[in-house]
Design a protein around this motif. Structure first.
Motif, PDB file in Angstrom:
ATOM      1  N   ILE A  10       7.105   4.841  -0.592  1.00 21.28           N
ATOM      2  CA  ILE A  10       8.214   4.158  -0.430  1.00 21.28           C
ATOM      3  C   ILE A  10       8.854   3.371  -1.594  1.00 21.28           C
ATOM      4  O   ILE A  10       7.836   3.418  -2.638  1.00 21.28           O
ATOM      5  CB  ILE A  10       8.067   3.054   0.825  1.00 21.28           C
ATOM      6  N   GLN A  11       9.825   2.979  -1.966  1.00 24.64           N
ATOM      7  CA  GLN A  11      10.525   2.182  -3.192  1.00 24.64           C
ATOM      8  C   GLN A  11      11.345   0.960  -2.595  1.00 24.64           C
ATOM      9  O   GLN A  11      11.556   0.938  -1.228  1.00 24.64           O
ATOM     10  CB  GLN A  11      11.438   3.271  -3.939  1.00 24.64           C
ATOM     11  N   GLY A  12      10.978   0.076  -3.539  1.00 26.55           N
ATOM     12  CA  GLY A  12      11.637  -1.312  -3.176  1.00 26.55           C
ATOM     13  C   GLY A  12      12.657  -1.434  -4.155  1.00 26.55           C
ATOM     14  O   GLY A  12      12.534  -1.322  -5.185  1.00 26.55           O
ATOM     15  N   GLU A  13      13.645  -1.993  -3.587  1.00 28.20           N
ATOM     16  CA  GLU A  13      14.909  -2.322  -4.589  1.00 28.20           C
ATOM     17  C   GLU A  13      15.058  -3.954  -4.494  1.00 28.20           C
ATOM     18  O   GLU A  13      15.361  -4.494  -3.209  1.00 28.20           O
ATOM     19  CB  GLU A  13      16.227  -1.870  -4.296  1.00 28.20           C
ATOM     20  N   LEU A  14      15.223  -4.660  -5.273  1.00 28.91           N
ATOM     21  CA  LEU A  14      15.269  -6.245  -5.197  1.00 28.91           C
ATOM     22  C   LEU A  14      16.995  -6.391  -5.067  1.00 28.91           C
ATOM     23  O   LEU A  14      17.799  -5.958  -5.747  1.00 28.91           O
ATOM     24  CB  LEU A  14      14.860  -6.880  -6.569  1.00 28.91           C
ATOM     25  N   LYS A  15      16.998  -7.149  -4.032  1.00 30.38           N
ATOM     26  CA  LYS A  15      18.235  -7.705  -3.431  1.00 30.38           C
ATOM     27  C   LYS A  15      18.254  -8.975  -3.380  1.00 30.38           C
ATOM     28  O   LYS A  15      17.897  -9.611  -2.262  1.00 30.38           O
ATOM     29  CB  LYS A  15      18.857  -7.047  -2.038  1.00 30.38           C
ATOM     30  N   SER A  16      17.985  -9.825  -4.245  1.00 33.07           N
ATOM     31  CA  SER A  16      17.644 -11.358  -4.408  1.00 33.07           C
ATOM     32  C   SER A  16      18.116 -12.208  -3.412  1.00 33.07           C
ATOM     33  O   SER A  16      19.544 -12.064  -2.882  1.00 33.07           O
ATOM     34  CB  SER A  16      18.229 -12.022  -5.631  1.00 33.07           C
ATOM     35  N   PRO A  17      17.393 -12.592  -2.594  1.00 29.04           N
ATOM     36  CA  PRO A  17      16.068 -13.188  -2.760  1.00 29.04           C
ATOM     37  C   PRO A  17      15.245 -12.103  -2.199  1.00 29.04           C
ATOM     38  O   PRO A  17      14.111 -12.359  -1.815  1.00 29.04           O
ATOM     39  CB  PRO A  17      15.734 -14.457  -2.238  1.00 29.04           C
ATOM     40  N   LYS A  18      15.505 -10.982  -1.269  1.00 25.85           N
ATOM     41  CA  LYS A  18      14.877  -9.978  -0.528  1.00 25.85           C
ATOM     42  C   LYS A  18      14.488  -8.568  -1.386  1.00 25.85           C
ATOM     43  O   LYS A  18      15.489  -8.496  -2.381  1.00 25.85           O
ATOM     44  CB  LYS A  18      15.746  -9.897   0.783  1.00 25.85           C
ATOM     45  N   ILE A  19      13.768  -7.973  -0.695  1.00 25.19           N
ATOM     46  CA  ILE A  19      13.483  -6.475  -1.116  1.00 25.19           C
ATOM     47  C   ILE A  19      13.663  -5.484  -0.183  1.00 25.19           C
ATOM     48  O   ILE A  19      13.407  -5.770   0.981  1.00 25.19           O
ATOM     49  CB  ILE A  19      11.989  -6.421  -1.556  1.00 25.19           C
ATOM     50  N   LYS A  20      14.726  -4.621  -0.592  1.00 30.39           N
ATOM     51  CA  LYS A  20      15.088  -3.633   0.604  1.00 30.39           C
ATOM     52  C   LYS A  20      14.063  -2.301   0.113  1.00 30.39           C
ATOM     53  O   LYS A  20      13.832  -1.740  -0.980  1.00 30.39           O
ATOM     54  CB  LYS A  20      16.498  -3.007   0.076  1.00 30.39           C
ATOM     55  N   TYR A  21      13.231  -1.960   1.352  1.00 28.56           N
ATOM     56  CA  TYR A  21      12.526  -0.951   1.207  1.00 28.56           C
ATOM     57  C   TYR A  21      13.115   0.456   1.764  1.00 28.56           C
ATOM     58  O   TYR A  21      13.812   0.374   2.922  1.00 28.56           O
ATOM     59  CB  TYR A  21      11.267  -1.019   1.727  1.00 28.56           C
ATOM     60  N   CYS A  22      12.788   1.494   1.274  1.00 29.95           N
ATOM     61  CA  CYS A  22      13.152   3.009   2.152  1.00 29.95           C
ATOM     62  C   CYS A  22      12.352   4.080   1.261  1.00 29.95           C
ATOM     63  O   CYS A  22      11.520   3.757   0.538  1.00 29.95           O
ATOM     64  CB  CYS A  22      14.594   3.453   1.212  1.00 29.95           C
TER      65      CYS A  22
ATOM     66  N   GLU B 231       0.858  -1.176  -0.031  1.00 29.81           N
ATOM     67  CA  GLU B 231      -0.139   0.076   0.005  1.00 29.81           C
ATOM     68  C   GLU B 231       0.916   1.258   0.059  1.00 29.81           C
ATOM     69  O   GLU B 231       0.544   2.218  -0.841  1.00 29.81           O
ATOM     70  CB  GLU B 231      -0.839   0.102   1.014  1.00 29.81           C
ATOM     71  N   LEU B 232       1.988   1.276   0.905  1.00 31.82           N
ATOM     72  CA  LEU B 232       2.834   2.299   1.161  1.00 31.82           C
ATOM     73  C   LEU B 232       3.547   2.640  -0.557  1.00 31.82           C
ATOM     74  O   LEU B 232       3.657   3.866  -0.968  1.00 31.82           O
ATOM     75  CB  LEU B 232       3.866   2.139   2.117  1.00 31.82           C
ATOM     76  N   LYS B 233       3.792   1.322  -1.002  1.00 33.65           N
ATOM     77  CA  LYS B 233       4.762   1.560  -2.360  1.00 33.65           C
ATOM     78  C   LYS B 233       3.749   2.166  -3.477  1.00 33.65           C
ATOM     79  O   LYS B 233       3.877   2.852  -4.336  1.00 33.65           O
ATOM     80  CB  LYS B 233       5.294   0.192  -2.459  1.00 33.65           C
ATOM     81  N   ASN B 234       2.408   1.502  -3.483  1.00 31.64           N
ATOM     82  CA  ASN B 234       1.309   1.972  -4.576  1.00 31.64           C
ATOM     83  C   ASN B 234       1.402   3.407  -4.526  1.00 31.64           C
ATOM     84  O   ASN B 234       0.776   4.199  -5.378  1.00 31.64           O
ATOM     85  CB  ASN B 234       0.190   1.213  -4.433  1.00 31.64           C
ATOM     86  N   ALA B 235       1.205   4.110  -3.069  1.00 28.72           N
ATOM     87  CA  ALA B 235       0.885   5.523  -2.974  1.00 28.72           C
ATOM     88  C   ALA B 235       2.473   6.150  -3.346  1.00 28.72           C
ATOM     89  O   ALA B 235       2.179   7.430  -3.353  1.00 28.72           O
ATOM     90  CB  ALA B 235       0.285   5.803  -1.513  1.00 28.72           C
ATOM     91  N   GLY B 236       3.494   5.562  -3.643  1.00 28.89           N
ATOM     92  CA  GLY B 236       4.585   6.273  -3.987  1.00 28.89           C
ATOM     93  C   GLY B 236       5.462   6.650  -2.812  1.00 28.89           C
ATOM     94  O   GLY B 236       6.226   7.370  -2.893  1.00 28.89           O
TER      95      GLY B 236
ATOM     96  N   TRP C 269       8.035  11.850  -0.935  1.00 26.47           N
ATOM     97  CA  TRP C 269       7.862  12.313   0.568  1.00 26.47           C
ATOM     98  C   TRP C 269       7.995  13.507   0.693  1.00 26.47           C
ATOM     99  O   TRP C 269       7.160  14.391   1.414  1.00 26.47           O
ATOM    100  CB  TRP C 269       9.216  11.682   1.242  1.00 26.47           C
ATOM    101  N   LYS C 270       8.754  14.445  -0.236  1.00 23.19           N
ATOM    102  CA  LYS C 270       8.849  15.762  -0.178  1.00 23.19           C
ATOM    103  C   LYS C 270       7.847  16.566  -0.598  1.00 23.19           C
ATOM    104  O   LYS C 270       6.835  17.352  -0.165  1.00 23.19           O
ATOM    105  CB  LYS C 270       9.721  16.320  -0.843  1.00 23.19           C
ATOM    106  N   ILE C 271       6.915  15.870  -1.754  1.00 26.10           N
ATOM    107  CA  ILE C 271       5.719  16.124  -2.248  1.00 26.10           C
ATOM    108  C   ILE C 271       4.586  16.283  -1.370  1.00 26.10           C
ATOM    109  O   ILE C 271       3.770  16.971  -1.128  1.00 26.10           O
ATOM    110  CB  ILE C 271       5.399  15.436  -3.446  1.00 26.10           C
ATOM    111  N   ALA C 272       4.345  14.851  -0.456  1.00 26.90           N
ATOM    112  CA  ALA C 272       3.439  14.331   0.202  1.00 26.90           C
ATOM    113  C   ALA C 272       3.572  15.694   1.445  1.00 26.90           C
ATOM    114  O   ALA C 272       2.615  16.307   1.804  1.00 26.90           O
ATOM    115  CB  ALA C 272       3.425  13.291   0.980  1.00 26.90           C
ATOM    116  N   LYS C 273       5.036  15.853   2.085  1.00 30.19           N
ATOM    117  CA  LYS C 273       4.939  16.632   3.122  1.00 30.19           C
ATOM    118  C   LYS C 273       4.429  18.344   2.535  1.00 30.19           C
ATOM    119  O   LYS C 273       3.650  19.047   3.376  1.00 30.19           O
ATOM    120  CB  LYS C 273       6.325  16.958   3.519  1.00 30.19           C
ATOM    121  N   SER C 274       4.687  18.724   1.391  1.00 25.13           N
ATOM    122  CA  SER C 274       4.365  19.984   0.752  1.00 25.13           C
ATOM    123  C   SER C 274       2.585  20.068   0.846  1.00 25.13           C
ATOM    124  O   SER C 274       2.220  21.087   1.019  1.00 25.13           O
ATOM    125  CB  SER C 274       4.744  20.432  -0.483  1.00 25.13           C
ATOM    126  N   LEU C 275       2.258  19.047   0.046  1.00 27.75           N
ATOM    127  CA  LEU C 275       0.835  18.942   0.013  1.00 27.75           C
ATOM    128  C   LEU C 275       0.085  18.995   1.321  1.00 27.75           C
ATOM    129  O   LEU C 275      -1.069  19.706   1.467  1.00 27.75           O
ATOM    130  CB  LEU C 275       0.248  17.842  -0.957  1.00 27.75           C
TER     131      LEU C 275
END
Length: 101
Positions: free
Chosen positions: A71-83, A64-69, A89-95
């Motif tokens: 967070i982002q995920g990066e595949l680090k096989s076999p896991k996904i690293k999120y940040c 849900e967080l990723k779909n809203a933009g 985040w800046k756009i959301a804060k501004s809005l």
């Protein structure tokens, strides 16, 4: 009827704000974002260790967080690293700031 650029921007901004607000509408998602802010990035398994939730539940919240933009995920096989997606985040804060002002 022509729509002005101001009207289009207003519509886009309100839709983006609603999308971010919906993603933030669950306490676990807020906690995940706070955790990601303090850790910069982490794997799904790290979040499962932090929160008393099943991996599938954590994964659903991440989706849900990723779909809203927020967070982002990066595949680090076999896991996904999120940040945090810093640009969105800046756009959301501004809005949100504009909304509450």
């Amino acid at each position: 009827m022509k729509r002005s650029l101001e009207t289009i921007a207003y519509k886009e901004n309100t839709e983006a704000l609603a999308k971010f607000a919906k993603a933030l509408g669950h306490p676990t998602r807020i906690a995940i974002l706070k955790h990601l802010q303090s850790q910069s990035c982490c794997f799904t398994g790290d979040l499962v260790d932090v929160f008393p939730l099943a991996q599938s539940t954590v994964s659903q919240h991440l989706k849900e967080l990723k779909n809203a933009g927020l967070i982002q995920g990066e595949l680090k096989s076999p896991k996904i690293k999120y940040c945090i997606n810093q640009e969105n985040w800046k756009i959301a804060k501004s809005l949100f700031q504009d909304f509450f002002d």
